[in-house]
Design a protein around this motif. Sequence first.
Motif, mmCIF file in Angstrom:
data_model
loop_
_atom_site.group_PDB
_atom_site.id
_atom_site.type_symbol
_atom_site.label_atom_id
_atom_site.label_comp_id
_atom_site.label_asym_id
_atom_site.label_seq_id
_atom_site.Cartn_x
_atom_site.Cartn_y
_atom_site.Cartn_z
ATOM 1 N N THR A 68 0.780 -1.322 -0.048
ATOM 2 C CA THR A 68 0.086 -0.047 -0.007
ATOM 3 C C THR A 68 0.804 1.140 -0.084
ATOM 4 O O THR A 68 0.659 2.284 -0.617
ATOM 5 C CB THR A 68 -0.842 0.014 1.430
ATOM 6 N N TYR A 69 1.983 1.350 0.714
ATOM 7 C CA TYR A 69 2.491 2.615 1.099
ATOM 8 C C TYR A 69 3.565 2.603 -0.166
ATOM 9 O O TYR A 69 3.965 3.767 -0.572
ATOM 10 C CB TYR A 69 3.390 2.540 2.424
ATOM 11 N N GLY A 70 4.042 1.455 -0.603
ATOM 12 C CA GLY A 70 4.772 1.476 -1.791
ATOM 13 C C GLY A 70 4.313 2.284 -3.028
ATOM 14 O O GLY A 70 4.733 3.026 -3.529
ATOM 15 N N THR B 93 1.569 4.210 -2.603
ATOM 16 C CA THR B 93 1.309 5.644 -2.303
ATOM 17 C C THR B 93 2.625 6.564 -2.366
ATOM 18 O O THR B 93 2.381 7.445 -3.053
ATOM 19 C CB THR B 93 0.740 5.733 -0.611
ATOM 20 N N TRP B 94 3.541 6.015 -1.871
ATOM 21 C CA TRP B 94 4.796 7.054 -1.977
ATOM 22 C C TRP B 94 5.242 7.206 -3.606
ATOM 23 O O TRP B 94 6.253 8.193 -3.942
ATOM 24 C CB TRP B 94 6.034 6.579 -0.899
ATOM 25 N N SER B 95 5.154 6.104 -4.553
ATOM 26 C CA SER B 95 5.482 6.174 -5.984
ATOM 27 C C SER B 95 4.753 7.252 -6.495
ATOM 28 O O SER B 95 4.879 7.681 -7.649
ATOM 29 C CB SER B 95 6.058 4.948 -6.331
ATOM 30 N N LEU C 45 16.346 9.047 15.867
ATOM 31 C CA LEU C 45 15.835 8.172 14.764
ATOM 32 C C LEU C 45 14.209 8.234 14.748
ATOM 33 O O LEU C 45 13.606 8.398 15.728
ATOM 34 C CB LEU C 45 16.246 6.724 15.464
ATOM 35 N N GLU C 46 13.779 8.395 13.405
ATOM 36 C CA GLU C 46 12.365 8.300 13.325
ATOM 37 C C GLU C 46 12.183 6.688 12.551
ATOM 38 O O GLU C 46 12.864 6.337 11.598
ATOM 39 C CB GLU C 46 11.801 9.159 12.345
ATOM 40 N N VAL C 47 10.986 5.982 13.083
ATOM 41 C CA VAL C 47 10.851 4.631 12.819
ATOM 42 C C VAL C 47 9.382 4.764 11.749
ATOM 43 O O VAL C 47 8.637 5.496 12.297
ATOM 44 C CB VAL C 47 10.529 3.874 13.962
ATOM 45 N N GLY C 48 9.685 4.569 10.567
ATOM 46 C CA GLY C 48 8.512 4.540 9.945
ATOM 47 C C GLY C 48 8.453 5.955 9.246
ATOM 48 O O GLY C 48 7.503 6.833 9.177
ATOM 49 N N ALA C 49 9.520 6.528 8.449
ATOM 50 C CA ALA C 49 9.807 7.653 8.199
ATOM 51 C C ALA C 49 9.018 8.211 6.894
ATOM 52 O O ALA C 49 9.234 9.500 6.563
ATOM 53 C CB ALA C 49 11.277 8.097 8.141
ATOM 54 N N LEU D 66 9.247 13.714 5.348
ATOM 55 C CA LEU D 66 8.932 14.928 5.537
ATOM 56 C C LEU D 66 9.235 15.313 7.059
ATOM 57 O O LEU D 66 9.774 16.698 6.997
ATOM 58 C CB LEU D 66 7.075 15.050 5.619
ATOM 59 N N ASN D 67 9.228 14.658 8.083
ATOM 60 C CA ASN D 67 9.354 15.262 9.295
ATOM 61 C C ASN D 67 10.764 15.356 9.519
ATOM 62 O O ASN D 67 11.506 16.393 9.945
ATOM 63 C CB ASN D 67 9.230 13.968 10.425
ATOM 64 N N LEU D 68 11.787 14.500 9.027
ATOM 65 C CA LEU D 68 13.349 14.556 9.295
ATOM 66 C C LEU D 68 13.866 15.583 8.281
ATOM 67 O O LEU D 68 14.791 16.270 8.938
ATOM 68 C CB LEU D 68 13.697 13.095 8.843
ATOM 69 N N VAL E 121 14.097 5.197 9.356
ATOM 70 C CA VAL E 121 14.097 3.844 8.952
ATOM 71 C C VAL E 121 12.683 3.757 8.197
ATOM 72 O O VAL E 121 11.758 4.160 9.069
ATOM 73 C CB VAL E 121 14.280 2.660 10.002
ATOM 74 N N GLU E 122 12.602 3.380 7.078
ATOM 75 C CA GLU E 122 11.308 3.227 6.246
ATOM 76 C C GLU E 122 11.020 1.869 5.768
ATOM 77 O O GLU E 122 12.212 1.387 5.025
ATOM 78 C CB GLU E 122 11.465 4.149 5.302
ATOM 79 N N LEU E 123 9.961 1.323 5.757
ATOM 80 C CA LEU E 123 9.984 -0.207 4.957
ATOM 81 C C LEU E 123 9.901 0.159 3.761
ATOM 82 O O LEU E 123 10.563 -1.332 3.144
ATOM 83 C CB LEU E 123 8.367 -0.485 5.704
ATOM 84 N N ASP F 228 12.921 -2.758 8.595
ATOM 85 C CA ASP F 228 11.782 -2.931 9.274
ATOM 86 C C ASP F 228 11.931 -2.638 10.577
ATOM 87 O O ASP F 228 12.964 -3.160 11.261
ATOM 88 C CB ASP F 228 11.491 -4.401 8.885
ATOM 89 N N ALA F 229 10.795 -1.995 11.016
ATOM 90 C CA ALA F 229 10.663 -1.650 12.435
ATOM 91 C C ALA F 229 10.981 -2.772 13.769
ATOM 92 O O ALA F 229 11.327 -2.675 14.595
ATOM 93 C CB ALA F 229 9.390 -1.022 12.905
ATOM 94 N N THR F 230 10.727 -4.155 13.016
ATOM 95 C CA THR F 230 10.682 -5.186 13.965
ATOM 96 C C THR F 230 12.411 -5.701 13.914
ATOM 97 O O THR F 230 12.665 -6.271 14.803
ATOM 98 C CB THR F 230 10.102 -6.377 13.566
ATOM 99 N N SER G 50 8.062 7.864 16.514
ATOM 100 C CA SER G 50 7.280 7.438 15.575
ATOM 101 C C SER G 50 6.110 8.605 15.317
ATOM 102 O O SER G 50 5.689 9.049 16.313
ATOM 103 C CB SER G 50 6.635 5.997 15.601
ATOM 104 N N ARG G 51 5.614 8.791 14.124
ATOM 105 C CA ARG G 51 4.421 9.468 13.881
ATOM 106 C C ARG G 51 3.595 8.739 12.780
ATOM 107 O O ARG G 51 3.951 8.467 11.724
ATOM 108 C CB ARG G 51 4.697 10.993 13.383
ATOM 109 N N LEU G 52 2.420 8.201 13.240
ATOM 110 C CA LEU G 52 1.446 7.610 12.585
ATOM 111 C C LEU G 52 2.089 6.522 11.721
ATOM 112 O O LEU G 52 1.859 6.210 10.791
ATOM 113 C CB LEU G 52 0.695 8.513 11.535
#
Length: 311
Positions: A76-78, A80-82, A136-140, A144-146, A161-163, A207-209, A223-225
């Motif tokens: 889904t995010y792949g 969205t971001w592309s 560090l931002e997780v799920g960046a 935008l934020n960084l 870090v972003e998936l 991956d956040a895990t 993290s933000r959302l």
Amino acid sequence: MDSQQLETENPNHCYDVLEPWLVETMPRSSLRWRWEMFLNWFHWRGKIIKKHIKALIGSSKRSVKNYRTADHVKNTYGRTWSSVVWPHPRKPKSRKDRTLAEWNEKGLVLTREGINFVHLERVMKVVDLTKPSTVLEVGAGMGLNLLTLSCCFPGTKFAGVELTAEGVARAKSVQEEDTLPDVIASFSVFELKDRTAHKTIDFRQGDATRLPFDDNSFDLVFSRLALEQMELIRDQAISEMVRVSKKAVLMVEPFADFNLEGQRPLAIRAKNYFSLSTQDVQKYDLELMAVFGNWPQKISEGAGLAYYHLK
Ligand SMILES: C[S@@+](CC[C@H](N)C(=O)[O-])C[C@H]1O[C@@H](n2cnc3c(N)ncnc32)[C@H](O)[C@@H]1O
């Protein structure tokens, strides 16, 4: 830092941040706002029913509780971001691509990104107050934020870090610019002290895990959302944030305490989003130091800011 320090002195503060995105305001008691609320309720009730029907006729993996898998989120995010233009051109205010939010007695019609900047501004306030050397931002996402934070706090070392490969590629494409593009810079409420500092952010796909960092690597991990997307892997993701932090963890997420009323519980269930309260998160060896939520809340998803110290 405590909750009091996060409150704003100016009662219209959020309107100042939101000005580029605010299409119109109306009283929450007005008929028009109530109609909007009814349509929203109908939308989310329909989504829940659809998911239950899908689960009945398909596998249990498609049920409301199980569908937000890492693969689903990545795809889904792949996409969205592309597909989005980044940096976003400054869009004209429009009623079409809109978000509905409430603040105090007002219903707000906003163009879509508005809420991001209200959240980012308070994250900046936390960085300003706590002065971490490493963040560090997780799920960046697309960064935008960084990208903005780094130029406002050039003495701080930022990583993300972003998936999705697509999100990281978009963030890195902005780093190729000699200075932070005007359109991103124009949304910052804080002073941009060094418009070249965005080049120093360490963006990584991961991956956040399984965060690709040693224990105790960052003063602040936030993290933000993003945890909202990780309900199925929430324990591992938060444990990893705690592991790589040496002092503090900050979350801007749809905590249960900000989703008790109106259509929010329905929508959070339909999306299988984050289900813990700000207090519950303390079970991950964290101590809650400050909470903030005095900002516009989307009618389908409330969010709070919670700042924790490691126990
Ligand atoms: C709603 S977006 C928020 C992006 C960014 N934090 C912001 O405020 O603009 C959520 C992001 O979390 C990322 N994400 C979801 N699951 C993840 C995981 N397991 N590891 C790393 N990132 C993840 C998604 O790919 C997406 O970019």
